[in-house]
Design a protein around this motif. Structure first.
Motif, mmCIF file in Angstrom:
data_model
loop_
_atom_site.group_PDB
_atom_site.id
_atom_site.type_symbol
_atom_site.label_atom_id
_atom_site.label_comp_id
_atom_site.label_asym_id
_atom_site.label_seq_id
_atom_site.Cartn_x
_atom_site.Cartn_y
_atom_site.Cartn_z
ATOM 1 N N ILE A 7 -4.826 14.619 -5.548
ATOM 2 C CA ILE A 7 -5.054 13.625 -4.491
ATOM 3 C C ILE A 7 -5.943 14.205 -3.388
ATOM 4 O O ILE A 7 -6.782 13.504 -2.828
ATOM 5 N N LYS A 8 -5.819 15.505 -3.122
ATOM 6 C CA LYS A 8 -6.703 16.131 -2.136
ATOM 7 C C LYS A 8 -8.139 16.172 -2.658
ATOM 8 O O LYS A 8 -9.078 15.882 -1.928
ATOM 9 N N GLN A 9 -8.313 16.508 -3.922
ATOM 10 C CA GLN A 9 -9.652 16.533 -4.514
ATOM 11 C C GLN A 9 -10.261 15.135 -4.514
ATOM 12 O O GLN A 9 -11.443 14.966 -4.240
ATOM 13 N N CYS A 76 -5.355 9.489 6.597
ATOM 14 C CA CYS A 76 -5.217 9.604 8.043
ATOM 15 C C CYS A 76 -5.172 11.101 8.333
ATOM 16 O O CYS A 76 -4.306 11.820 7.822
ATOM 17 N N LEU A 77 -6.132 11.565 9.115
ATOM 18 C CA LEU A 77 -6.292 12.991 9.384
ATOM 19 C C LEU A 77 -6.002 13.268 10.851
ATOM 20 O O LEU A 77 -6.513 12.570 11.726
ATOM 21 N N ALA A 78 -5.198 14.279 11.123
ATOM 22 C CA ALA A 78 -4.901 14.684 12.493
ATOM 23 C C ALA A 78 -5.509 16.057 12.715
ATOM 24 O O ALA A 78 -5.486 16.916 11.821
ATOM 25 N N GLY A 79 -6.076 16.264 13.904
ATOM 26 C CA GLY A 79 -6.672 17.563 14.186
ATOM 27 C C GLY A 79 -7.251 17.630 15.573
ATOM 28 O O GLY A 79 -6.827 16.905 16.476
ATOM 29 N N TRP A 124 -3.220 8.473 0.579
ATOM 30 C CA TRP A 124 -2.705 7.452 -0.327
ATOM 31 C C TRP A 124 -3.781 7.105 -1.339
ATOM 32 O O TRP A 124 -4.926 6.834 -0.965
ATOM 33 N N GLU A 125 -3.414 7.076 -2.589
ATOM 34 C CA GLU A 125 -4.317 6.621 -3.637
ATOM 35 C C GLU A 125 -3.684 5.421 -4.312
ATOM 36 O O GLU A 125 -2.590 5.502 -4.861
ATOM 37 N N SER A 126 -4.354 4.295 -4.229
ATOM 38 C CA SER A 126 -3.847 3.062 -4.817
ATOM 39 C C SER A 126 -4.339 2.996 -6.252
ATOM 40 O O SER A 126 -5.503 2.719 -6.518
ATOM 41 N N ASP A 127 -3.454 3.297 -7.152
ATOM 42 C CA ASP A 127 -3.788 3.290 -8.576
ATOM 43 C C ASP A 127 -2.680 2.527 -9.288
ATOM 44 O O ASP A 127 -1.872 3.096 -10.009
ATOM 45 N N VAL A 128 -2.628 1.241 -9.024
ATOM 46 C CA VAL A 128 -1.555 0.412 -9.567
ATOM 47 C C VAL A 128 -1.687 0.340 -11.085
ATOM 48 O O VAL A 128 -2.759 0.061 -11.623
ATOM 49 N N SER A 129 -0.578 0.583 -11.773
ATOM 50 C CA SER A 129 -0.562 0.575 -13.238
ATOM 51 C C SER A 129 -0.745 -0.845 -13.772
ATOM 52 O O SER A 129 -0.664 -1.824 -13.031
ATOM 53 N N ILE A 130 -0.969 -0.940 -15.066
ATOM 54 C CA ILE A 130 -1.117 -2.257 -15.720
ATOM 55 C C ILE A 130 0.145 -3.096 -15.485
ATOM 56 O O ILE A 130 0.048 -4.266 -15.102
ATOM 57 N N SER A 131 1.318 -2.509 -15.687
ATOM 58 C CA SER A 131 2.555 -3.273 -15.486
ATOM 59 C C SER A 131 2.703 -3.684 -14.026
ATOM 60 O O SER A 131 3.172 -4.777 -13.717
ATOM 61 N N GLY A 132 2.254 -2.808 -13.096
ATOM 62 C CA GLY A 132 2.302 -3.143 -11.683
ATOM 63 C C GLY A 132 1.378 -4.299 -11.344
ATOM 64 O O GLY A 132 1.719 -5.173 -10.553
ATOM 65 N N ARG A 133 0.208 -4.341 -11.984
ATOM 66 C CA ARG A 133 -0.738 -5.442 -11.739
ATOM 67 C C ARG A 133 -0.178 -6.770 -12.241
ATOM 68 O O ARG A 133 -0.345 -7.801 -11.598
ATOM 69 N N VAL A 134 0.478 -6.728 -13.392
ATOM 70 C CA VAL A 134 1.096 -7.942 -13.924
ATOM 71 C C VAL A 134 2.179 -8.424 -12.957
ATOM 72 O O VAL A 134 2.273 -9.616 -12.647
ATOM 73 N N LYS A 135 2.973 -7.490 -12.446
ATOM 74 C CA LYS A 135 4.032 -7.853 -11.494
ATOM 75 C C LYS A 135 3.441 -8.448 -10.217
ATOM 76 O O LYS A 135 4.006 -9.380 -9.650
ATOM 77 N N MET A 136 2.288 -7.918 -9.769
ATOM 78 C CA MET A 136 1.659 -8.476 -8.562
ATOM 79 C C MET A 136 1.217 -9.917 -8.819
ATOM 80 O O MET A 136 1.363 -10.781 -7.955
ATOM 81 N N LEU A 137 0.700 -10.179 -9.989
ATOM 82 C CA LEU A 137 0.261 -11.538 -10.332
ATOM 83 C C LEU A 137 1.424 -12.514 -10.425
ATOM 84 O O LEU A 137 1.308 -13.682 -10.066
ATOM 85 N N LEU A 138 2.566 -12.019 -10.911
ATOM 86 C CA LEU A 138 3.715 -12.889 -11.154
ATOM 87 C C LEU A 138 4.777 -12.802 -10.064
ATOM 88 O O LEU A 138 5.807 -13.463 -10.149
ATOM 89 N N ALA A 151 0.693 11.592 -0.459
ATOM 90 C CA ALA A 151 1.012 12.976 -0.139
ATOM 91 C C ALA A 151 0.828 13.218 1.358
ATOM 92 O O ALA A 151 -0.095 12.681 1.975
ATOM 93 N N ARG A 152 1.712 14.012 1.914
ATOM 94 C CA ARG A 152 1.548 14.560 3.264
ATOM 95 C C ARG A 152 1.219 16.022 3.070
ATOM 96 O O ARG A 152 1.963 16.741 2.396
ATOM 97 N N VAL A 153 0.103 16.466 3.654
ATOM 98 C CA VAL A 153 -0.353 17.814 3.398
ATOM 99 C C VAL A 153 -0.711 18.530 4.699
ATOM 100 O O VAL A 153 -1.136 17.913 5.672
ATOM 101 N N SER A 154 -0.519 19.837 4.707
ATOM 102 C CA SER A 154 -0.880 20.630 5.871
ATOM 103 C C SER A 154 -2.278 21.231 5.710
ATOM 104 O O SER A 154 -2.815 21.817 6.645
#
Length: 158
Positions: A7-9, A76-79, A124-138, A151-154
């Motif tokens: 997710i960092k990459q 969201c980056l803090a610094g 945050w990476e939004s990578d909704v699965s196929i089953s998740g997409r079907v659930k969103m539609l229905l 992920a929360r990272v330092s």
């Protein structure tokens, strides 16, 4: 679901494709859009060419928000921001976009290089699965395993 390294990459890859970031000081004032200058040799650091009269030039604690071009990655980056007019870094990062804003080139009297040192980040990476997409539609309930990665990272070092 991606691991923390992935997710960092992904953040750095997406930011390289569309380097537009909203940056603001924590001590009041609105965030403003800036174009990040990325240097792969600098860990946890973003650079921005700004005018010396920019409200961020005074430095301090800051927050930056990034949304990828495809709206499938958020950060969201803090610094801390500070002007760092290292001419070698200005020379390294200089490009045609910067030249459009600073007609005097690298020696424009209004040019400042703003350095954003990242202390921590939430990604945050939004990578909704196929089953998740079907659930969103229905109108079904999406399980966390179907929603993507978070992920929360330092450090944002991949």
């Amino acid at each position: 679901m991606a691991d923390t390294h992935e997710i960092k990459q992904t953040m750095w890859d997406r930011m390289a494709q569309s380097p537009f970031v909203m940056v603001g000081l924590e001590e009041g004032g609105h965030s403003e859009p800036l174009t990040a200058q990325l240097d792969r040799d600098q860990v946890d650091t973003l650079f921005f060419f700004i005018g010396k009269d920019n409200r961020l030039a005074g430095g301090g604690k800051a927050m930056a928000q990034f949304v990828s071009k495809g709206h499938d990655f958020f950060a969201c980056l803090a610094g801390t921001v500070a002007v760092d007019n290292d001419f070698a870094m200005i020379d390294k990062l200089w490009n045609k976009q910067a030249e459009a804003w600073f007609p005097g080139g690298k020696s424009d009297p209004n040019l400042a290089l703003l350095r954003f040192d990242i202390d921590d980040a939430e990604l945050w990476e939004s990578d909704v699965s196929i089953s998740g997409r079907v659930k969103m539609l229905l109108g079904g309930t999406i399980k966390p395993s179907e929603a993507g990665s978070h992920a929360r990272v330092s450090t944002t070092a991949a």
